[in-house]
Design an enzyme around this catalytic site. Structure first.
Site, PDB file in Angstrom:
ATOM      1  N   ALA A 152      37.761  38.037  36.693  1.00 33.23           N
ATOM      2  CA  ALA A 152      39.111  38.605  36.739  1.00 33.23           C
ATOM      3  C   ALA A 152      39.063  39.937  37.465  1.00 33.23           C
ATOM      4  O   ALA A 152      37.991  40.481  37.706  1.00 33.23           O
ATOM      5  CB  ALA A 152      39.644  38.821  35.328  1.00 33.23           C
ATOM      6  N   LYS A 153      40.191  40.463  37.802  1.00 38.35           N
ATOM      7  CA  LYS A 153      40.284  41.832  38.311  1.00 38.35           C
ATOM      8  C   LYS A 153      41.708  42.297  38.110  1.00 38.35           C
ATOM      9  O   LYS A 153      42.633  41.492  38.046  1.00 38.35           O
ATOM     10  CB  LYS A 153      39.936  41.880  39.803  1.00 38.35           C
ATOM     11  CG  LYS A 153      39.400  43.220  40.254  1.00 38.35           C
ATOM     12  CD  LYS A 153      37.946  43.379  39.837  1.00 38.35           C
ATOM     13  CE  LYS A 153      37.273  44.563  40.453  1.00 38.35           C
ATOM     14  NZ  LYS A 153      35.807  44.400  40.390  1.00 38.35           N
TER      15      LYS A 153
END
Ligand code: GLU
Length: 414
Positions: free
Chosen positions: A113-114
């Protein structure tokens, strides 16, 4: 919507395009059915939020932020939160995909994720930064949690910002939830060794007397610089977002850190010559550590790079075109998902410690970190020789194959 003051930056290659090209190169080596390949490449979920913040002057400003979950196949998603004017959906997508591959390569039980907010954090007061962080944490709390998605620091964020995120999430729950975020201060459930971990493995490549240039002087670059200095390397060049400094006789990164604490920038550090960030990358040296942002080594400058070894502290600093040029020239590139994985590995240790409320010593952390990195490095080198590809493609083949295998075992629901 374009919130806040923006700093002019040169046009960079689109990071998502870069990530797709890298993925395709690796996926061509794997027997993936078309639908599986498509499912592996597209981000699973994307959240965009526009949210207001009270500014010190009484005005209200609206900011835009993102949280992207690229893959949830191997476990809860993991990845940092970035505060920078460059932040946009394509950048966050690329960074989320790179986290999926990095976690898979290191055998961590995580997907990628980011997140990010389009903001220049240096232009905010501490109060504004805290209000922005607490509101953003609230906005993304619908997709974040200790069992679902665990943020961490990245460009423009630090342990204080992680503390505010942890506190905001905990206030909503009514009890402390340290495992919701990693890279926290040690006093509230952070891990020993987390701060230095992202850069720690660059040690392996250090040679006594090797000349080193480090681009970027943040969470990764500053630590890489002083660790390499401690290993007997000669740090000849350093840079921050404004400019670079050069001294062929070598400089002491800790003294530069003190200087930056006073002046806010590396420029003007006694005994150095000022260079631009472009010139810095092309300085004569043995090892170049790009530890700033993506898209720095490109078709335009790859042929002029003097370093024999590039160790990617940043995520995505080298474009696919530059990779081809560097490979042809015999430059040894240690790719981001291998070189800077120490950070997320110790994040994983922090999360495990928080969930079990049992904390390890720095010696235990380092003793567990070492074999994971060494095994991944050996695996990548072996696969590169087998497939006759560069280390990046090898690392990606390894990682994509792990996610694909897990996906096939889990099956497609329903
Ligand atoms: N932002 C760091 C990275 O790119 C750390 C991510 C994490 O620890 O979750 O690897």
């Amino acid at each position: 919507m374009k919130p806040g003051p923006t700093v002019q930056v040169p046009t960079r290659e689109d990071p998502w395009e870069m990530a797709l090209r890298q993925f395709n190169r690796a996926a061509d080596h794997l027997p993936l059915k078309r639908g599986i390949r498509e499912f592996l490449v597209y981000p699973h979920r994307e959240l965009t939020v526009n949210f207001p913040v009270h500014m010190d002057d009484g005005s209200v400003r609206v900011f835009t932020g993102y949280r992207v979950h690229h893959s949830t196949v191997l476990g809860p998603t993991k990845g940092g939160i970035r505060y920078s004017t460059h932040v946009n959906l394509n950048e966050v997508r690329a960074l989320a995909m790179w986290m999926s591959w990095k976690c898979a390569l290191m055998h961590l039980p995580y997907g990628g994720a980011k997140g990010g907010v389009a903001v220049e954090p240096k232009q905010l007061s501490r109060g504004e930064l805290e209000r922005l962080t607490r509101r953003f944490a609230t906005e993304i709390s619908v997709v974040v949690g200790p069992q679902s998605d665990i943020p961490a620091p990245d460009v423009g964020t630090n342990d204080q910002i992680m503390a505010w995120i942890m506190d905001t999430y905990s206030m909503h729950r009514g009890h402390s939830v340290p495992a919701v975020v990693t890279g926290k201060p040690v006093s509230i459930g952070g891990s020993a060794g987390r701060r230095e971990a992202t850069a720690a493995r660059t040690r392996k490549f250090a040679l006594e007397g090797a000349q080193v240039v480090v681009q970027g002087f943040g969470n990764v670059g500053s630590v890489a610089a002083y660790l390499l200095h401690d290993q007997g390397c000669r740090i000849v060049g350093l840079s921050d977002v404004y400019s670079g400094i050069f001294n062929p006789a070598g400089l002491d990164p800790r003294a530069v850190l003190e200087y930056v604490a006073q002046t806010g920038r590396v420029e003007g550090f006694p005994g150095t010559q000022t260079v631009t960030n472009t010139e810095l990358l092309e300085l004569p040296c043995d090892i170049l550590v790009p530890a700033a942002i993506e898209g720095q080594i490109t078709r335009a400058n790859a042929a002029q790079i003097k370093a024999k070894i590039i160790v990617e502290g940043a995520n995505g600093p080298t474009t696919p075109d530059a990779d081809d040029i560097l490979t042809d020239r015999g430059v040894f590139v240690v790719p981001d998902i291998l070189a800077n994985a120490g950070g997320v590995i110790v994040s994983y240790f922090e999360w495990v410690q928080d969930l079990s409320s049992l904390f390890w010593t720095e010696e235990e952390i380092n003793a567990r970190l070492e074999p994971i990195m060494v095994q991944a490095f050996k695996g990548v080198v072996r696969l590169a020789a087998e497939r006759e590809v560069d280390l990046r493609t090898s690392a990606l083949i390894y990682a994509v194959r792990r996610v694909a295998d897990a996906l096939l075992v889990r099956g497609i629901y329903p």
